[in-house]
Design a protein around this motif. Sequence first.
Motif, mmCIF file in Angstrom:
data_model
loop_
_atom_site.group_PDB
_atom_site.id
_atom_site.type_symbol
_atom_site.label_atom_id
_atom_site.label_comp_id
_atom_site.label_asym_id
_atom_site.label_seq_id
_atom_site.Cartn_x
_atom_site.Cartn_y
_atom_site.Cartn_z
ATOM 1 N N CYS A 136 0.922 -1.011 -0.322
ATOM 2 C CA CYS A 136 0.012 -0.073 -0.110
ATOM 3 C C CYS A 136 0.750 1.137 0.092
ATOM 4 C CB CYS A 136 -0.849 0.083 1.302
ATOM 5 S SG CYS A 136 -1.900 1.362 1.280
ATOM 6 N N TYR A 137 0.534 2.142 -0.991
ATOM 7 C CA TYR A 137 1.543 3.238 -1.006
ATOM 8 C C TYR A 137 1.145 4.400 0.069
ATOM 9 C CZ TYR A 137 3.242 0.943 -5.160
ATOM 10 O OH TYR A 137 4.003 0.081 -6.052
ATOM 11 N N ILE A 138 0.107 4.123 0.785
ATOM 12 C CA ILE A 138 -0.221 5.047 1.722
ATOM 13 C C ILE A 138 0.261 4.729 3.055
ATOM 14 C CG2 ILE A 138 -2.101 6.442 2.844
ATOM 15 C CD1 ILE A 138 -3.761 6.129 0.441
ATOM 16 N N CYS A 139 0.074 3.607 3.462
ATOM 17 C CA CYS A 139 0.512 3.179 4.992
ATOM 18 C C CYS A 139 1.681 2.184 4.766
ATOM 19 C CB CYS A 139 -0.754 2.434 5.502
ATOM 20 S SG CYS A 139 -1.287 0.864 4.934
ATOM 21 N N GLN A 140 1.933 1.717 3.702
ATOM 22 C CA GLN A 140 3.271 0.959 3.408
ATOM 23 C C GLN A 140 2.910 -0.390 3.740
ATOM 24 O OE1 GLN A 140 5.302 2.356 1.545
ATOM 25 N NE2 GLN A 140 4.194 4.530 1.760
ATOM 26 N N GLN A 141 1.740 -0.821 4.229
ATOM 27 C CA GLN A 141 1.539 -2.372 4.410
ATOM 28 C C GLN A 141 1.680 -3.323 3.311
ATOM 29 O OE1 GLN A 141 1.008 -3.484 7.810
ATOM 30 N NE2 GLN A 141 1.373 -1.452 8.385
ATOM 31 N N TYR A 142 2.231 -4.418 3.614
ATOM 32 C CA TYR A 142 2.468 -5.427 2.924
ATOM 33 C C TYR A 142 1.401 -6.421 2.550
ATOM 34 C CZ TYR A 142 7.471 -4.162 2.112
ATOM 35 O OH TYR A 142 8.523 -3.572 1.634
ATOM 36 N N ASP A 143 0.928 -6.712 1.477
ATOM 37 C CA ASP A 143 -0.009 -7.882 1.219
ATOM 38 C C ASP A 143 -1.143 -8.003 2.044
ATOM 39 O OD1 ASP A 143 1.134 -9.086 -1.084
ATOM 40 O OD2 ASP A 143 1.609 -10.853 0.021
ATOM 41 N N LYS A 155 -3.485 8.846 7.879
ATOM 42 C CA LYS A 155 -2.472 8.739 8.449
ATOM 43 C C LYS A 155 -1.204 8.037 7.524
ATOM 44 C CE LYS A 155 -4.646 7.879 12.743
ATOM 45 N NZ LYS A 155 -4.729 6.756 13.990
ATOM 46 N N PRO A 156 -1.197 8.935 6.501
ATOM 47 C CA PRO A 156 0.006 8.398 5.475
ATOM 48 C C PRO A 156 1.349 8.093 6.126
ATOM 49 C CG PRO A 156 -0.457 10.689 5.146
ATOM 50 C CD PRO A 156 -1.386 10.166 6.127
ATOM 51 N N ILE A 157 2.339 7.172 5.667
ATOM 52 C CA ILE A 157 3.328 6.965 5.981
ATOM 53 C C ILE A 157 4.507 7.288 4.848
ATOM 54 C CG2 ILE A 157 5.064 5.088 6.957
ATOM 55 C CD1 ILE A 157 2.945 6.128 9.032
ATOM 56 N N CYS A 158 5.614 7.838 5.233
ATOM 57 C CA CYS A 158 6.483 8.215 4.019
ATOM 58 C C CYS A 158 7.173 7.004 3.803
ATOM 59 C CB CYS A 158 7.385 9.415 4.486
ATOM 60 S SG CYS A 158 8.545 9.799 3.220
ATOM 61 N N PHE A 159 7.415 6.609 2.407
ATOM 62 C CA PHE A 159 8.135 5.448 2.101
ATOM 63 C C PHE A 159 9.733 5.652 1.986
ATOM 64 C CE2 PHE A 159 8.310 8.033 -1.695
ATOM 65 C CZ PHE A 159 9.255 7.730 -2.287
ATOM 66 N N LYS A 160 9.976 6.907 2.336
ATOM 67 C CA LYS A 160 11.406 7.250 2.386
ATOM 68 C C LYS A 160 12.099 7.131 3.900
ATOM 69 C CE LYS A 160 12.472 9.926 -1.970
ATOM 70 N NZ LYS A 160 13.100 11.112 -2.260
ATOM 71 N N GLN A 164 5.464 9.601 9.810
ATOM 72 C CA GLN A 164 3.899 9.969 9.334
ATOM 73 C C GLN A 164 3.797 11.201 9.001
ATOM 74 O OE1 GLN A 164 1.081 8.901 12.380
ATOM 75 N NE2 GLN A 164 -0.563 10.212 11.413
ATOM 76 N N HIS A 165 3.769 11.574 7.594
ATOM 77 C CA HIS A 165 3.533 12.904 6.961
ATOM 78 C C HIS A 165 3.073 12.789 5.615
ATOM 79 C CE1 HIS A 165 7.083 12.701 4.633
ATOM 80 N NE2 HIS A 165 7.606 12.199 5.622
ATOM 81 N N GLN A 166 2.397 13.538 5.017
ATOM 82 C CA GLN A 166 1.985 13.557 3.682
ATOM 83 C C GLN A 166 3.175 13.106 2.520
ATOM 84 O OE1 GLN A 166 -1.081 13.860 2.656
ATOM 85 N NE2 GLN A 166 -2.055 14.029 4.816
ATOM 86 N N TYR A 167 2.609 12.679 1.359
ATOM 87 C CA TYR A 167 3.493 12.334 0.352
ATOM 88 C C TYR A 167 4.293 13.282 -0.136
ATOM 89 C CZ TYR A 167 5.338 10.712 -4.190
ATOM 90 O OH TYR A 167 6.112 10.574 -5.083
ATOM 91 N N ASN A 168 5.682 13.186 -0.048
ATOM 92 C CA ASN A 168 6.726 14.024 -0.559
ATOM 93 C C ASN A 168 7.957 13.398 -1.094
ATOM 94 O OD1 ASN A 168 8.260 16.425 -0.961
ATOM 95 N ND2 ASN A 168 8.803 16.731 1.084
ATOM 96 N N PRO A 169 7.773 13.563 -2.516
ATOM 97 C CA PRO A 169 8.903 12.641 -3.123
ATOM 98 C C PRO A 169 10.167 13.405 -2.936
ATOM 99 C CG PRO A 169 7.798 14.050 -4.694
ATOM 100 C CD PRO A 169 6.880 14.028 -3.359
ATOM 101 N N GLU A 170 10.418 14.384 -2.473
ATOM 102 C CA GLU A 170 11.494 15.215 -1.961
ATOM 103 C C GLU A 170 11.814 15.314 -0.603
ATOM 104 O OE1 GLU A 170 11.451 19.135 -4.018
ATOM 105 O OE2 GLU A 170 11.417 18.314 -5.880
ATOM 106 N N CYS A 171 11.497 14.283 0.197
ATOM 107 C CA CYS A 171 11.555 14.341 1.590
ATOM 108 C C CYS A 171 13.152 14.155 1.809
ATOM 109 C CB CYS A 171 10.778 12.878 1.984
ATOM 110 S SG CYS A 171 11.158 12.966 3.959
#
Length: 302
Positions: A136-143, A155-160, A164-171
């Motif tokens: 999941c590209y929001i909370c990063q949970q698998y399967d 409650k989005p989680i940053c993949f970088k 917990q913060h909004q999506y930011n590709p330049e984090c």
Amino acid sequence: MSTSKVNRCYLLYCNTSVQFEYLLDKNKWPDKLCDCDYTFDLPRKIPSSYSVVMSNVPTQWDVQSFCDELKLQYKTIIKSERLYVRGGRPIPKIRIDFSSNKELSEILKNKHMLLDDCPTCYPIESYVPPPKVLRCYICQQYDDHVAAYCPNKDKPICFKCGQQHQYNPECQNEICCVHYKGDHMTGNPNCPKKIEIRDLKKLQTNPSSSKISYLSNRNIWTGNSVLHLFGDSATKPTLTKNNPNENVHSLKLLDTIHLNIQSILEQQAELNKHLSDLTLQQNDQAKEIINVNQILNDIVCP
């Protein structure tokens, strides 16, 4: 497929394997469509059912050149690519994609592929794609779910950074995996958590693997003839006195002996065939050595 006059692109879908193989053959396409020139591009990915894995291909070899030589013998080869293991290390295996299921079936039946007309052959097996691990590209949970059905959209989680913060590709936060807390981003193929889930899915897709390994271990010789021929039933005590099923039990034991003897004879025949093939290969190599020696003695160093 794209046309030149109106500059349009069309994506074609197939309902059957017959349609798929027909469309892959460029010779069956017309020169023009509605008096328009067009270009036809093969799909970047071929269904795994049209692929095989070839072993014993040295990692130093150029896969493209090797594939071009194979195409001289197998006309329906589309492309090939090197396989890699964790960490990006190449292995002596390549994936070969075909456009014909008929030729592919014959190759799988022979269990090897020849290079031109020379006796060099390479073992092949069916290609089994690695299990996909959804994330999941929001909370990063698998399967568990995909982003469209995420229950934690607020409650989005940053993949970088794993925070917990909004999506930011330049984090600019420090890179940290939300699952393993390692110095890699979430979703990294080498993440121990992702590897663990992938291995678990392999076991789920092949639940009989443990049973097969157990049965294969049962066929290993342990020095106990009674256990190897009769199985566990022979080790269990049986009361033969005044037993009306004694004859039935004896017949079952005889059937077990007969089946095991047949299995041993088949294994012996297969082993003899393998030894004969090795003997022929040794004889061919010996002849080649003799020819080389003759050339060296007669031509190079007379």
